[in-house]
Design a protein around this motif. Structure first.
Motif, mmCIF file in Angstrom:
data_model
loop_
_atom_site.group_PDB
_atom_site.id
_atom_site.type_symbol
_atom_site.label_atom_id
_atom_site.label_comp_id
_atom_site.label_asym_id
_atom_site.label_seq_id
_atom_site.Cartn_x
_atom_site.Cartn_y
_atom_site.Cartn_z
ATOM 1 N N VAL A 37 42.610 -25.303 14.010
ATOM 2 C CA VAL A 37 41.231 -24.801 14.375
ATOM 3 C C VAL A 37 41.457 -23.973 13.093
ATOM 4 O O VAL A 37 42.316 -22.673 12.899
ATOM 5 C CB VAL A 37 40.748 -25.277 15.162
ATOM 6 C CG1 VAL A 37 39.419 -23.790 14.747
ATOM 7 C CG2 VAL A 37 40.256 -26.249 15.715
ATOM 8 N N TYR A 73 44.820 -32.567 11.700
ATOM 9 C CA TYR A 73 44.912 -33.494 13.506
ATOM 10 C C TYR A 73 46.416 -34.497 12.383
ATOM 11 O O TYR A 73 46.094 -35.056 12.248
ATOM 12 C CB TYR A 73 43.546 -34.760 13.720
ATOM 13 C CG TYR A 73 43.882 -35.160 14.790
ATOM 14 C CD1 TYR A 73 42.426 -34.878 15.561
ATOM 15 C CD2 TYR A 73 43.882 -36.319 14.926
ATOM 16 C CE1 TYR A 73 42.085 -35.079 17.388
ATOM 17 C CE2 TYR A 73 43.861 -37.178 16.144
ATOM 18 C CZ TYR A 73 43.281 -36.823 17.340
ATOM 19 O OH TYR A 73 43.063 -37.056 18.377
ATOM 20 N N SER A 119 36.851 -24.383 11.182
ATOM 21 C CA SER A 119 36.541 -25.926 10.855
ATOM 22 C C SER A 119 38.011 -26.249 11.416
ATOM 23 O O SER A 119 38.999 -26.192 11.845
ATOM 24 C CB SER A 119 35.981 -27.009 9.488
ATOM 25 O OG SER A 119 37.531 -26.052 8.409
ATOM 26 N N ILE A 120 37.939 -27.758 11.902
ATOM 27 C CA ILE A 120 38.984 -28.544 12.009
ATOM 28 C C ILE A 120 40.384 -29.315 10.978
ATOM 29 O O ILE A 120 38.729 -29.315 10.166
ATOM 30 C CB ILE A 120 38.818 -29.811 13.342
ATOM 31 C CG1 ILE A 120 38.117 -29.573 13.993
ATOM 32 C CG2 ILE A 120 39.804 -30.689 13.970
ATOM 33 C CD1 ILE A 120 37.355 -30.001 15.246
ATOM 34 N N GLY A 127 40.488 -38.495 13.985
ATOM 35 C CA GLY A 127 40.470 -38.350 15.141
ATOM 36 C C GLY A 127 39.350 -38.661 15.901
ATOM 37 O O GLY A 127 38.838 -39.987 14.910
ATOM 38 N N ILE A 187 34.351 -34.545 17.498
ATOM 39 C CA ILE A 187 35.468 -34.203 18.078
ATOM 40 C C ILE A 187 35.412 -33.131 17.995
ATOM 41 O O ILE A 187 35.126 -31.695 18.183
ATOM 42 C CB ILE A 187 37.181 -34.157 17.425
ATOM 43 C CG1 ILE A 187 37.988 -33.195 17.564
ATOM 44 C CG2 ILE A 187 37.177 -33.802 16.230
ATOM 45 C CD1 ILE A 187 38.988 -33.752 17.931
ATOM 46 N N ALA A 188 34.384 -32.699 16.633
ATOM 47 C CA ALA A 188 33.627 -31.573 15.483
ATOM 48 C C ALA A 188 32.514 -30.874 17.048
ATOM 49 O O ALA A 188 32.506 -29.763 16.986
ATOM 50 C CB ALA A 188 33.137 -31.537 14.626
ATOM 51 N N ILE A 196 46.488 -29.980 17.136
ATOM 52 C CA ILE A 196 45.425 -29.504 16.041
ATOM 53 C C ILE A 196 44.532 -28.454 15.855
ATOM 54 O O ILE A 196 45.711 -27.889 16.612
ATOM 55 C CB ILE A 196 44.140 -30.853 16.899
ATOM 56 C CG1 ILE A 196 43.672 -31.522 17.688
ATOM 57 C CG2 ILE A 196 42.381 -30.241 17.116
ATOM 58 C CD1 ILE A 196 43.191 -32.023 18.782
ATOM 59 N N ASN A 242 34.757 -31.615 11.542
ATOM 60 C CA ASN A 242 35.873 -32.249 10.985
ATOM 61 C C ASN A 242 36.836 -32.136 9.621
ATOM 62 O O ASN A 242 36.440 -33.094 8.716
ATOM 63 C CB ASN A 242 36.069 -33.673 12.202
ATOM 64 C CG ASN A 242 37.643 -34.180 12.413
ATOM 65 O OD1 ASN A 242 38.846 -33.245 11.649
ATOM 66 N ND2 ASN A 242 37.234 -34.873 12.863
ATOM 67 N N ASP A 243 37.160 -31.598 9.493
ATOM 68 C CA ASP A 243 37.663 -31.909 7.715
ATOM 69 C C ASP A 243 38.821 -32.269 6.868
ATOM 70 O O ASP A 243 39.131 -32.549 6.308
ATOM 71 C CB ASP A 243 37.913 -30.240 6.939
ATOM 72 C CG ASP A 243 36.816 -29.376 6.941
ATOM 73 O OD1 ASP A 243 35.898 -29.651 6.662
ATOM 74 O OD2 ASP A 243 37.083 -28.182 6.865
ATOM 75 N N THR A 244 39.356 -33.281 8.636
ATOM 76 C CA THR A 244 40.780 -34.076 8.474
ATOM 77 C C THR A 244 39.994 -35.450 8.110
ATOM 78 O O THR A 244 41.005 -36.179 8.044
ATOM 79 C CB THR A 244 41.624 -33.909 9.572
ATOM 80 O OG1 THR A 244 40.271 -34.173 10.668
ATOM 81 C CG2 THR A 244 42.270 -32.340 9.998
#
Length: 177
Positions: free
Chosen positions: A118, A90, A86-87, A50, A54-55, A116, A45-47
């Protein structure tokens, strides 16, 4: 007598489908017979937003989807097919406003959207024409913040969005849609 013809028809159809150079399934997968494994790296999860899991949730559900809908074996690394990413987004955003009524007269959010995104890279070690790099997959869930606010329903919205993004990644990578 008719059931005997049906039996032969299905037997012939079975042999024809098995003789093809491309595996065929009723899920629409188009994978060469030489492809046996897939490696799916953890999608981080790069954000920083969330749910904290989540990742991990996304990665595990992606692996489970490939296991349920293909004959591929999941391997840790170096698979015939390789998927990583990666995410990257979000975001909750306002979609519409309703005018205040009565003595209140304060405008309120009538609809909000959770989106979201990705980004994924797919490598097919047997057919480079199937590869894609840093492709963006995005989906959203609209909700009424007055009756179903994000803080009370976030996991349900995330589940729905992840399910659709996984389907899109699956279709793009192995179903050639």
């Amino acid at each position: 007598m008719k059931s005997k013809h049906n039996k032969y028809f299905f037997l012939i159809l079975f042999f024809i489908l098995n003789a093809c150079s491309v595996n065929y399934s009723f899920t629409g997968i188009s994978i060469g017979p030489e492809v046996k494994t897939i490696s799916i790296s953890t999608f981080f999860n790069d954000t920083g937003q969330g749910p904290p899991t989540i990742a991990q949730q996304f990665t595990e559900q992606l692996k489970e989807y490939f296991q349920r809908n293909s004959n591929l074996s999941i391997v840790d690394y170096g698979g015939d097919l390789q998927l990583e990413g990666s995410i990257t987004g979000y975001r909750a955003s306002l979609r519409g406003v309703s005018a205040g009524t009565g003595n209140n007269n304060i405008d309120q959010a009538a609809q909000e959207r959770l989106t979201i995104t990705v980004t994924a890279t797919f490598i097919n070690t047997y057919d480079e024409s199937q590869n894609f790099s840093n492709r963006s997959f995005s989906f959203y869930e609209d909700y009424d913040p007055n009756t179903a606010p994000l803080n009370a329903n976030e996991q349900q919205y995330v589940d729905n969005i992840i399910e659709q993004i996984i389907l899109d990644i699956f279709n793009t990578s192995v179903a050639n849609w």
